[in-house]
Design a protein around this motif. Structure first.
Motif, PDB file in Angstrom:
ATOM      1  N   ASP A 217     -12.111 -74.418  72.672  1.00  0.00           N
ATOM      2  CA  ASP A 217     -13.126 -75.256  73.128  1.00  0.00           C
ATOM      3  C   ASP A 217     -12.708 -76.779  72.699  1.00  0.00           C
ATOM      4  OD1 ASP A 217     -15.711 -76.461  74.018  1.00  0.00           O
ATOM      5  OD2 ASP A 217     -16.179 -76.702  72.224  1.00  0.00           O
TER       6      ASP A 217
ATOM      7  N   ILE B 227     -19.941 -73.602  59.320  1.00  0.00           N
ATOM      8  CA  ILE B 227     -20.748 -72.341  59.510  1.00  0.00           C
ATOM      9  C   ILE B 227     -19.841 -71.258  58.992  1.00  0.00           C
ATOM     10  CG2 ILE B 227     -21.729 -70.679  61.059  1.00  0.00           C
ATOM     11  CD1 ILE B 227     -22.394 -73.144  62.820  1.00  0.00           C
TER      12      ILE B 227
ATOM     13  N   MET C  64     -23.228 -73.432  77.132  1.00  0.00           N
ATOM     14  CA  MET C  64     -22.785 -72.094  77.877  1.00  0.00           C
ATOM     15  C   MET C  64     -22.412 -71.058  77.101  1.00  0.00           C
ATOM     16  SD  MET C  64     -21.054 -73.926  81.394  1.00  0.00           S
ATOM     17  CE  MET C  64     -21.769 -72.652  82.332  1.00  0.00           C
TER      18      MET C  64
HETATM   19  C1  LIG Z   1     -11.020 -70.864  80.217  1.00  0.00           C
HETATM   20  C2  LIG Z   1     -12.026 -70.880  79.414  1.00  0.00           C
HETATM   21  C3  LIG Z   1     -13.025 -69.998  79.694  1.00  0.00           C
HETATM   22  C4  LIG Z   1     -14.015 -69.936  78.635  1.00  0.00           C
HETATM   23  N1  LIG Z   1     -15.011 -69.007  79.084  1.00  0.00           N
HETATM   24  C5  LIG Z   1     -16.098 -68.899  78.078  1.00  0.00           C
HETATM   25  C6  LIG Z   1     -17.236 -68.220  78.364  1.00  0.00           C
HETATM   26  O1  LIG Z   1     -17.302 -67.304  79.339  1.00  0.00           O
HETATM   27  N2  LIG Z   1     -18.274 -68.131  77.519  1.00  0.00           N
HETATM   28  C7  LIG Z   1     -18.149 -68.820  76.473  1.00  0.00           C
HETATM   29  O2  LIG Z   1     -19.155 -68.822  75.697  1.00  0.00           O
HETATM   30  N3  LIG Z   1     -17.291 -69.699  76.329  1.00  0.00           N
HETATM   31  C8  LIG Z   1     -16.249 -69.664  76.969  1.00  0.00           C
HETATM   32  N4  LIG Z   1     -15.194 -70.858  76.692  1.00  0.00           N
HETATM   33  C9  LIG Z   1     -15.248 -71.444  75.520  1.00  0.00           C
HETATM   34  C10 LIG Z   1     -14.560 -71.188  74.279  1.00  0.00           C
HETATM   35  O3  LIG Z   1     -13.575 -70.414  74.478  1.00  0.00           O
HETATM   36  C11 LIG Z   1     -15.399 -70.223  73.506  1.00  0.00           C
HETATM   37  O4  LIG Z   1     -16.733 -71.058  73.305  1.00  0.00           O
HETATM   38  C12 LIG Z   1     -14.916 -69.930  72.318  1.00  0.00           C
HETATM   39  O5  LIG Z   1     -15.788 -69.016  71.392  1.00  0.00           O
HETATM   40  C13 LIG Z   1     -14.709 -71.265  71.258  1.00  0.00           C
HETATM   41  O6  LIG Z   1     -14.282 -70.676  69.777  1.00  0.00           O
HETATM   42  P1  LIG Z   1     -13.207 -71.355  69.197  1.00  0.00           P
HETATM   43  O7  LIG Z   1     -12.878 -70.647  67.954  1.00  0.00           O
HETATM   44  O8  LIG Z   1     -11.922 -71.396  70.071  1.00  0.00           O
HETATM   45  O9  LIG Z   1     -13.758 -72.815  68.933  1.00  0.00           O
HETATM   46  P2  LIG Z   1     -12.792 -74.262  68.716  1.00  0.00           P
HETATM   47  O10 LIG Z   1     -12.386 -74.647  70.063  1.00  0.00           O
HETATM   48  O11 LIG Z   1     -11.941 -74.132  67.427  1.00  0.00           O
HETATM   49  O12 LIG Z   1     -14.226 -75.114  68.335  1.00  0.00           O
HETATM   50  C14 LIG Z   1     -15.180 -75.404  69.112  1.00  0.00           C
HETATM   51  C15 LIG Z   1     -16.340 -76.266  68.340  1.00  0.00           C
HETATM   52  O13 LIG Z   1     -16.689 -75.734  67.297  1.00  0.00           O
HETATM   53  C16 LIG Z   1     -16.530 -76.294  65.878  1.00  0.00           C
HETATM   54  N5  LIG Z   1     -16.367 -75.144  65.030  1.00  0.00           N
HETATM   55  C17 LIG Z   1     -15.409 -74.179  64.868  1.00  0.00           C
HETATM   56  N6  LIG Z   1     -15.506 -73.229  64.020  1.00  0.00           N
HETATM   57  C18 LIG Z   1     -16.571 -74.107  63.181  1.00  0.00           C
HETATM   58  C19 LIG Z   1     -17.175 -73.598  61.965  1.00  0.00           C
HETATM   59  N7  LIG Z   1     -16.933 -72.436  61.390  1.00  0.00           N
HETATM   60  N8  LIG Z   1     -18.201 -74.266  61.682  1.00  0.00           N
HETATM   61  C20 LIG Z   1     -18.722 -75.464  62.101  1.00  0.00           C
HETATM   62  N9  LIG Z   1     -18.192 -75.888  63.660  1.00  0.00           N
HETATM   63  C21 LIG Z   1     -17.047 -75.114  63.941  1.00  0.00           C
HETATM   64  C22 LIG Z   1     -15.155 -77.009  66.188  1.00  0.00           C
HETATM   65  O14 LIG Z   1     -14.954 -78.234  65.431  1.00  0.00           O
HETATM   66  C23 LIG Z   1     -15.454 -77.517  67.629  1.00  0.00           C
HETATM   67  O15 LIG Z   1     -16.348 -78.653  67.612  1.00  0.00           O
HETATM   68  C24 LIG Z   1     -14.112 -70.596  77.628  1.00  0.00           C
HETATM   69  C25 LIG Z   1     -13.018 -71.673  77.388  1.00  0.00           C
HETATM   70  C26 LIG Z   1     -11.684 -71.563  78.244  1.00  0.00           C
HETATM   71  C27 LIG Z   1     -10.665 -72.483  77.796  1.00  0.00           C
END
Ligand SMILES: Cc1cc2nc3c(=O)[nH]c(=O)nc-3n(C[C@H](O)[C@H](O)[C@H](O)COP(=O)(O)OP(=O)(O)OC[C@H]3O[C@@H](n4cnc5c(N)ncnc54)[C@H](O)[C@@H]3O)c2cc1C
Length: 332
Positions: free
Chosen positions: A36, A206, A159
């Motif tokens: 994200d 978190i 979302m």
């Molecule tokens: C092509 C594509 C499709 C996607 N489809 C979906 C979907 O269908 N459904 C969906 O829900 N999401 C979707 N996503 C969004 C994303 O992939 C997910 O929400 C994913 O779970 C984010 O997790 P991450 O670990 O990659 O977060 P990151 O990108 O690393 O972090 C997201 C945010 O959370 C914060 N963060 C991370 N960890 C912590 C923590 N422990 N404590 C406090 N803050 C924190 C970060 O600073 C950042 O602001 C999609 C993304 C892409 C690129």
């Protein structure tokens, strides 16, 4: 699209991560899976000077406490949760929702806390604004909306697929840093403001998620409506959790949460109330589904109109309620 320059830290303990985050001289952001955050940095809508990776902390496997609570690590990947025997036993609704996020490749690195803390989205916001969109929109600090040009507010939606499931399960989140070791109701994480969707500060981590044990026999369902069943965010999603006592035909507790149609997961409280104490009957479920579509105010988004989403919500609610009841009654 290229990432802007940033500094990088990889702490090996929660304490070290918290103290790095607390340093005010440099604008830092937590990096979990990055699925994200990194695209937002590429679009130019997030501009941290330093990323603090949580990968050096590792992630503990899900565990069940003697009193029945399920303890999850915020850094657990979504694929590990979707295939965990502990999650399958104690919170299959979460396993189903985690397994519906994006694609396998994304779920293999995306974390649960990252999923809960993802930013709100809009077709016009999640783009590079190099030539098509010159004016900054509300969410970029301006006073304009590309989606509703005469609009006076931001229409971005939240979302996450796992948040509605965890809301139904009554989950609590363990926060470290700004909130110093507090256990918060997950519902309290969401402000309802599309510009700043989370109530915790950027200095907060978190670390864990706690799911309380079931209060009765459970039936559940998670539905996600997409146009292609591919690598897509949902047009809407809905989580349903029903509980019964000894009589499998009468509801003792109901939770219904809807996602992707508003700036925070939305509970359908009136619909939940209409189910409790009543024997499950097709007319009851149809009326409860109608009530969900009436009480949840749907924001049009990503090409889906309000009319379409409202009608689709009723259909998906009836589908989810029926599946949850069938689990309890064996379809009788
Ligand atoms: C092509 C594509 C499709 C996607 N489809 C979906 C979907 O269908 N459904 C969906 O829900 N999401 C979707 N996503 C969004 C994303 O992939 C997910 O929400 C994913 O779970 C984010 O997790 P991450 O670990 O990659 O977060 P990151 O990108 O690393 O972090 C997201 C945010 O959370 C914060 N963060 C991370 N960890 C912590 C923590 N422990 N404590 C406090 N803050 C924190 C970060 O600073 C950042 O602001 C999609 C993304 C892409 C690129």
């Amino acid at each position: 699209m290229y990432l802007p320059r940033f500094a990088f830290e990889k702490p090996t303990s929660l304490k070290e991560a918290s103290s790095l985050l607390a340093e005010k001289a440099v604008k830092s952001a937590l990096l979990a899976g990055g699925t994200d955050l990194l695209p937002r940095m590429k679009y130019g809508v997030a501009d941290p000077e330093r990323l603090i990776s949580l990968k050096g902390l590792g992630a503990s496997a899900p565990k069940v406490l003697p009193e029945g609570d399920l303890i999850l690590d915020g850094a657990s990947t979504l694929s590990s949760l979707a295939s965990s025997p502990e999650v399958a036993e104690k919170a299959p609704l979460l396993a189903a929702a985690a397994g519906r996020v994006a694609t396998r490749e994304i779920r293999n690195i995306a974390t649960l806390a990252g999923n809960l803390c993802q930013d709100t989205r809009c077709l016009y916001f999640n783009q590079r604004h190099t030539f098509q969109f010159m004016e900054p929109c509300f969410k970029r600090g301006g006073d304009f909306c590309y989606f509703i040009p005469k609009g006076k507010k931001c229409w971005a939606v939240y979302m996450s697929d796992t948040a509605p499931a965890l809301v139904c399960l009554g989950a609590k989140i363990q926060v470290e840093g700004g909130g110093a070791g507090a256990l918060l109701d997950l519902e309290a994480l969401y402000s309802g403001d599309p510009l700043h969707p989370l109530t915790i500060g950027s200095d907060t981590i978190i670390s864990g998620i706690r799911v309380p044990p079931a209060g009765g026999i459970r039936g559940w369902a998670f539905s996600k409506l997409t146009s292609r069943e591919g690598m897509e965010f949902g047009a809407l999603n809905i989580a349903v959790l029903l509980e019964t006592g000894k009589d499998p035909g009468t509801c003792t507790r109901a939770r219904i949460a809807v996602g992707a149609v508003s700036p925070a997961p939305a509970r359908a409280l009136k619909s939940e109330g209409s189910l409790v104490g009543e024997p499950f009957a097709p007319e009851l479920l149809a009326e409860a589904a109608r009530q969900v579509a009436e009480e949840v105010t749907v924001t049009p988004h990503h090409g889906y109109s309000k009319w379409y989403l409202t009608r689709a919500l009723e259909v998906e609610a009836l589908n989810a309620l029926t599946r949850a009841v069938n689990q309890l009654t064996g379809g009788r």
